[in-house]
Design an enzyme around this catalytic site. Structure first.
Site, PDB file in Angstrom:
ATOM      1  N   SER A  20      30.945  59.837 -75.095  1.00  0.00           N
ATOM      2  CA  SER A  20      30.132  58.758 -74.517  1.00  0.00           C
ATOM      3  C   SER A  20      28.742  59.264 -74.149  1.00  0.00           C
ATOM      4  O   SER A  20      27.730  58.612 -74.418  1.00  0.00           O
ATOM      5  CB  SER A  20      30.824  58.186 -73.278  1.00  0.00           C
ATOM      6  N   ARG A  43      24.734  59.316 -66.380  1.00  0.00           N
ATOM      7  CA  ARG A  43      26.023  58.916 -65.811  1.00  0.00           C
ATOM      8  C   ARG A  43      25.961  57.494 -65.279  1.00  0.00           C
ATOM      9  O   ARG A  43      26.951  56.760 -65.325  1.00  0.00           O
ATOM     10  CB  ARG A  43      26.464  59.890 -64.716  1.00  0.00           C
ATOM     11  N   HIS A  46      26.361  55.374 -68.236  1.00  0.00           N
ATOM     12  CA  HIS A  46      27.769  55.450 -68.623  1.00  0.00           C
ATOM     13  C   HIS A  46      28.636  54.537 -67.767  1.00  0.00           C
ATOM     14  O   HIS A  46      29.637  53.986 -68.246  1.00  0.00           O
ATOM     15  CB  HIS A  46      28.238  56.906 -68.497  1.00  0.00           C
TER      16      HIS A  46
END
Length: 224
Positions: A20, A43, A46
């Site tokens: 990812s 992040r 994500h």
């Protein structure tokens, strides 16, 4: 070396997360963030598949240094505006650094004081945290309540509160963008913020998890 505390616990989970991140890196393309800042922004992307955080995320010049130092010193509290942040943070990851979470928004005295003064619970929760000495040296995470962030800023300016880092990302339509604009004008305390209305507790959790991961990298480099 791969992190062992702040990574997914299974090889399959780690592979998915790393894939990812690779996709995000490829699709995001060039960006203006430093090598220290990008893992935090990545992040956050994500966490909700929104590439607008590549650009909306803003850092105080000392934010990453201060955040990593706070984690690495051990025992740093995380003070949150809502329980969701405390629940979302990984207990084993926090425990590795001796960190604890605190929120006061559901405390009976906080609710009573908010009703008496005609303020929000979030305001009174931050005041209680300050009275308890929890704000100084803490990582403060605000993901839900703009009034909590505005109160933290007031406490910094008027009461000398000195958090180690403020992760200010309240979401919403009433005072959310304005509260973050106020935070981005603060010079004395490091912060990470998101421009505009977007935000949320999930993003605060993602940002703090990114700090924990970077801190473990530093530990491993130091052989600790």
């Amino acid at each position: 070396m791969t992190n062992t505390i702040t990574e997914q616990l299974t090889a399959a989970g780690r592979a998915i997360e790393h894939d990812s991140f690779s996709i995000i890196d490829a699709e995001a393309g060039p960006h203006a963030y430093t090598a220290e800042q990008w893992p935090l922004v990545r992040r956050m992307i994500h966490a909700n598949a929104d590439f607008e955080f590549n650009g909306l995320t803003v850092f105080h010049p000392e934010a990453m240094r201060a955040g990593l130092a706070a984690v690495l010193q051990g025992g740093t509290p995380v003070v949150a505006d809502v329980e969701m942040i405390c629940v979302g943070l990984s207990a084993p990851r926090l425990g590795h650094f001796g960190m604890s979470t605190h929120h006061y928004i559901n405390d009976a005295d906080v609710i009573e004081q908010a009703q008496a003064e005609g303020t929000t619970r979030a305001v009174q929760a931050m005041r209680k945290a300050h009275r308890a000495g929890r704000l100084d040296g803490a990582i403060v995470g605000i993901g839900n309540a703009p009034t909590a962030l505005i109160e933290v800023i007031r406490l910094i300016r008027e009461a000398g509160a000195r958090p180690a880092l403020v992760v200010g990302m309240p979401v919403g339509f009433v005072s959310a963008a304005e509260s973050k604009d106020l935070l981005m004008a603060v010079e004395d305390v490091p912060w990470v913020a998101i421009r505009g209305r977007k935000g949320g507790s999930t993003l605060v959790v993602a940002a703090i998890h990114a700090l924990l991961g970077l801190a473990e990298v530093e530990q491993r480099k130091a052989g600790r």
